[in-house]
Design an enzyme around this catalytic site. Structure first.
Site, PDB file in Angstrom:
ATOM      1  N   PRO A 105     -49.753  -5.497   2.377  1.00 60.18           N
ATOM      2  CA  PRO A 105     -49.041  -5.752   0.813  1.00 60.18           C
ATOM      3  C   PRO A 105     -47.661  -5.173   1.069  1.00 60.18           C
ATOM      4  O   PRO A 105     -47.493  -4.587   1.615  1.00 60.18           O
ATOM      5  CB  PRO A 105     -50.224  -4.854   0.429  1.00 60.18           C
ATOM      6  CG  PRO A 105     -51.878  -5.181   1.259  1.00 60.18           C
ATOM      7  CD  PRO A 105     -51.183  -5.537   2.509  1.00 60.18           C
ATOM      8  N   ASN A 106     -47.251  -5.395   0.104  1.00 60.26           N
ATOM      9  CA  ASN A 106     -46.136  -5.105  -0.149  1.00 60.26           C
ATOM     10  C   ASN A 106     -44.834  -5.080   0.717  1.00 60.26           C
ATOM     11  O   ASN A 106     -43.348  -4.733   0.964  1.00 60.26           O
ATOM     12  CB  ASN A 106     -46.076  -3.398  -0.231  1.00 60.26           C
ATOM     13  CG  ASN A 106     -46.575  -3.059  -1.518  1.00 60.26           C
ATOM     14  OD1 ASN A 106     -46.653  -3.527  -2.669  1.00 60.26           O
ATOM     15  ND2 ASN A 106     -47.758  -1.883  -1.705  1.00 60.26           N
ATOM     16  N   ARG A 139     -36.243  -2.897   0.311  1.00 62.66           N
ATOM     17  CA  ARG A 139     -35.967  -2.006  -1.333  1.00 62.66           C
ATOM     18  C   ARG A 139     -36.475  -0.607   0.331  1.00 62.66           C
ATOM     19  O   ARG A 139     -36.526  -1.145   1.521  1.00 62.66           O
ATOM     20  CB  ARG A 139     -37.458  -1.670  -1.748  1.00 62.66           C
ATOM     21  CG  ARG A 139     -37.789  -2.461  -2.877  1.00 62.66           C
ATOM     22  CD  ARG A 139     -36.756  -2.034  -3.855  1.00 62.66           C
ATOM     23  NE  ARG A 139     -37.664  -2.183  -4.987  1.00 62.66           N
ATOM     24  CZ  ARG A 139     -37.786  -4.604  -5.283  1.00 62.66           C
ATOM     25  NH1 ARG A 139     -36.529  -4.623  -4.438  1.00 62.66           N
ATOM     26  NH2 ARG A 139     -38.093  -4.604  -6.702  1.00 62.66           N
ATOM     27  N   TYR A 171     -37.750   1.989   6.149  1.00 60.94           N
ATOM     28  CA  TYR A 171     -38.534   0.605   6.607  1.00 60.94           C
ATOM     29  C   TYR A 171     -37.416  -0.209   7.761  1.00 60.94           C
ATOM     30  O   TYR A 171     -37.447  -2.113   8.127  1.00 60.94           O
ATOM     31  CB  TYR A 171     -39.209  -0.326   6.074  1.00 60.94           C
ATOM     32  CG  TYR A 171     -40.659   0.333   4.810  1.00 60.94           C
ATOM     33  CD1 TYR A 171     -41.340   0.445   6.161  1.00 60.94           C
ATOM     34  CD2 TYR A 171     -40.375   1.098   4.294  1.00 60.94           C
ATOM     35  CE1 TYR A 171     -43.061   1.162   5.447  1.00 60.94           C
ATOM     36  CE2 TYR A 171     -41.319   2.056   3.603  1.00 60.94           C
ATOM     37  CZ  TYR A 171     -42.925   1.739   4.212  1.00 60.94           C
ATOM     38  OH  TYR A 171     -43.811   2.458   3.707  1.00 60.94           O
ATOM     39  N   ASN A 204     -50.175  -5.632  10.445  1.00 59.81           N
ATOM     40  CA  ASN A 204     -49.565  -4.993   9.747  1.00 59.81           C
ATOM     41  C   ASN A 204     -50.276  -4.777   8.620  1.00 59.81           C
ATOM     42  O   ASN A 204     -49.717  -5.840   8.296  1.00 59.81           O
ATOM     43  CB  ASN A 204     -47.949  -4.910   9.686  1.00 59.81           C
ATOM     44  CG  ASN A 204     -47.940  -3.037   9.459  1.00 59.81           C
ATOM     45  OD1 ASN A 204     -48.106  -3.168   8.647  1.00 59.81           O
ATOM     46  ND2 ASN A 204     -46.596  -2.987   9.243  1.00 59.81           N
ATOM     47  N   ALA A 252     -50.961  -0.499   3.814  1.00 56.96           N
ATOM     48  CA  ALA A 252     -51.655   0.026   3.102  1.00 56.96           C
ATOM     49  C   ALA A 252     -53.518   0.158   3.207  1.00 56.96           C
ATOM     50  O   ALA A 252     -54.035   1.163   2.853  1.00 56.96           O
ATOM     51  CB  ALA A 252     -51.099   0.962   1.870  1.00 56.96           C
ATOM     52  N   GLU A 281     -52.116  -3.569  16.349  1.00 53.54           N
ATOM     53  CA  GLU A 281     -51.861  -2.930  15.351  1.00 53.54           C
ATOM     54  C   GLU A 281     -50.452  -2.139  15.044  1.00 53.54           C
ATOM     55  O   GLU A 281     -50.550  -1.947  15.631  1.00 53.54           O
ATOM     56  CB  GLU A 281     -53.039  -1.976  14.805  1.00 53.54           C
ATOM     57  CG  GLU A 281     -52.772  -1.026  13.231  1.00 53.54           C
ATOM     58  CD  GLU A 281     -53.503  -0.088  12.663  1.00 53.54           C
ATOM     59  OE1 GLU A 281     -55.136   0.433  13.661  1.00 53.54           O
ATOM     60  OE2 GLU A 281     -53.837   0.842  11.938  1.00 53.54           O
ATOM     61  N   HIS A 312     -47.404  -0.283  13.477  1.00 54.12           N
ATOM     62  CA  HIS A 312     -46.588  -0.003  12.649  1.00 54.12           C
ATOM     63  C   HIS A 312     -45.320   0.124  11.883  1.00 54.12           C
ATOM     64  O   HIS A 312     -44.694   0.792  13.186  1.00 54.12           O
ATOM     65  CB  HIS A 312     -47.283   1.487  11.349  1.00 54.12           C
ATOM     66  CG  HIS A 312     -48.979   1.392  11.304  1.00 54.12           C
ATOM     67  ND1 HIS A 312     -48.992   0.685   9.954  1.00 54.12           N
ATOM     68  CD2 HIS A 312     -49.786   1.211  11.718  1.00 54.12           C
ATOM     69  CE1 HIS A 312     -50.303   0.659   9.724  1.00 54.12           C
ATOM     70  NE2 HIS A 312     -50.693   0.555  10.960  1.00 54.12           N
ATOM     71  N   ARG A 316     -45.891  10.939   8.629  1.00 55.31           N
ATOM     72  CA  ARG A 316     -46.477  10.636   7.241  1.00 55.31           C
ATOM     73  C   ARG A 316     -47.035  11.418   6.476  1.00 55.31           C
ATOM     74  O   ARG A 316     -48.188  12.673   6.958  1.00 55.31           O
ATOM     75  CB  ARG A 316     -46.077   9.502   6.875  1.00 55.31           C
ATOM     76  CG  ARG A 316     -44.459   9.110   7.534  1.00 55.31           C
ATOM     77  CD  ARG A 316     -44.508   7.617   7.393  1.00 55.31           C
ATOM     78  NE  ARG A 316     -44.352   7.126   5.959  1.00 55.31           N
ATOM     79  CZ  ARG A 316     -44.245   6.003   4.818  1.00 55.31           C
ATOM     80  NH1 ARG A 316     -44.248   4.270   5.781  1.00 55.31           N
ATOM     81  NH2 ARG A 316     -44.623   6.233   3.328  1.00 55.31           N
TER      82      ARG A 316
HETATM   83  O1  CA2 Z   1     -45.078   1.492   8.145  1.00 52.40           O
HETATM   84  C1  CA2 Z   1     -46.087   0.963   8.100  1.00 52.40           C
HETATM   85  O2  CA2 Z   1     -45.604   0.094   8.967  1.00 52.40           O
HETATM   86  C2  CA2 Z   1     -46.401   0.595   7.274  1.00 52.40           C
HETATM   87  O3  CA2 Z   1     -47.776   0.095   7.639  1.00 52.40           O
HETATM   88  C3  CA2 Z   1     -46.190   0.526   5.940  1.00 52.40           C
HETATM   89  C4  CA2 Z   1     -47.325   0.312   4.159  1.00 52.40           C
HETATM   90  C5  CA2 Z   1     -47.919   1.622   4.593  1.00 52.40           C
HETATM   91  O4  CA2 Z   1     -48.503   1.688   3.679  1.00 52.40           O
HETATM   92  C6  CA2 Z   1     -48.460   2.329   5.828  1.00 52.40           C
HETATM   93  O5  CA2 Z   1     -49.035   3.270   5.566  1.00 52.40           O
HETATM   94  C7  CA2 Z   1     -47.744   1.811   7.218  1.00 52.40           C
HETATM   95  C8  CA2 Z   1     -46.348   0.322   3.176  1.00 52.40           C
HETATM   96  C9  CA2 Z   1     -45.179  -1.612   3.337  1.00 52.40           C
HETATM   97  C10 CA2 Z   1     -44.145  -0.895   2.207  1.00 52.40           C
HETATM   98  O6  CA2 Z   1     -43.081  -2.253   3.045  1.00 52.40           O
HETATM   99  C11 CA2 Z   1     -41.820  -1.462   1.974  1.00 52.40           C
HETATM  100  C12 CA2 Z   1     -40.941  -2.352   2.371  1.00 52.40           C
HETATM  101  C13 CA2 Z   1     -40.347  -2.256   2.429  1.00 52.40           C
HETATM  102  C14 CA2 Z   1     -40.476  -1.451   1.101  1.00 52.40           C
HETATM  103  C15 CA2 Z   1     -40.630  -1.135  -0.156  1.00 52.40           C
HETATM  104  C16 CA2 Z   1     -42.205  -1.053   1.137  1.00 52.40           C
END
Ligand code: CA2
Length: 153
Positions: A20-21, A28, A33, A84, A87, A108, A110, A117
Site C-alpha cells: 500500500p501507498n 510525495r 522516501y 516491501n 504498513a 523484507e 523497507h 520511526r
Molecule cells: O520504509 C518503508 O519502506 C515502509 O515500508 C514504507 C511504508 C510504511 O508504512 C512502513 O512503515 C515503512 C509506507 C509506504 C508509503 O509510501 C509512500 C511513498 C511516498 C509518499 C507517500 C507514501
C-alpha cells in the site's frame, strides 16, 4: 530425471512485491522516501536481477487480498520474493502466513529505517518468515535484496 528438467519454468524469476501507498514513491514526502518513483525501483530491480541472470516480476497493490494472491501464485512461478509490504508489515498476519506457506526465500525491504520511526513500525509480522531484512538503505535496499537472493538461490 536430470536436474535441468526438474527446474520449473519460472525458477529464474524473482517476484518483487510492493504494498500500500508505494505507488506514490517519488511524488510525495521525498525527504522520507527519496525521489525515485516506483517505475525507477522496478527498473533498478530488473537491472540487478539481469546482472545475475534472473528476471523480475513486479507487482504493487494497495489491496491486501491481491498481495496474498500474488504471493500464492509465486509458488509455481518464482524462485524468491522481495517484499516491501508497506504498513501491512506491521498489521498483517495473513501476509506472514502466505509467505510461510509458499516456502520461497523472501527478503523484507523497507526504504526507511523503521527502527528510527514510530514504535508501531518497530514490529514486523513478516521478519520471522523472511530469510533477510533490509531497512534504511533507501531504494538501494531492493538491489541488495536481489543480490542476496541471487547468491543463495
Ligand atoms: O520504509 C518503508 O519502506 C515502509 O515500508 C514504507 C511504508 C510504511 O508504512 C512502513 O512503515 C515503512 C509506507 C509506504 C508509503 O509510501 C509512500 C511513498 C511516498 C509518499 C507517500 C507514501
Amino acid at each position: 530425471m536430470t536436474e535441468a528438467s526438474t527446474e520449473t519454468a519460472g525458477s529464474r524469476t524473482i517476484l518483487v512485491v510492493n504494498g500500500p501507498n508505494l505507488n506514490l514513491l517519488g511524488t510525495r514526502e521525498p525527504e522520507k522516501y527519496g525521489t525515485s518513483t516506483l517505475a525507477d525501483v522496478e527498473q533498478l530491480a530488473a537491472e540487478a536481477a539481469k546482472a545475475h541472470g534472473f528476471t523480475v516480476e513486479c507487482v504493487q497493490s494497495n489491496h491486501e487480498g491481491v498481495l496474498l494472491d500474488v504471493i500464492h501464485a509465486a509458488r509455481n512461478k518464482a524462485a524468491g520474493i522481495v517484499i516491501n509490504a508497506g504498513a501491512l508489515t506491521h498489521t498483517s498476519v495473513a501476509l506472514r502466513d502466505a509467505l510461510a506457506a509458499v516456502q520461497l526465500p523472501a527478503v523484507e525491504v523497507h526504504i526507511t529505517n523503521v527502527h528510527q520511526r514510530e514504535e508501531f513500525r518497530h514490529h514486523s509480522y513478516l521478519s520471522p518468515v523472511c530469510a533477510a531484512v533490509i531497512v534504511g538503505a533507501g531504494v538501494l535496499g531492493y538491489k541488495l535484496a536481489i543480490d542476496y537472493l541471487a547468491e543463495v538461490l
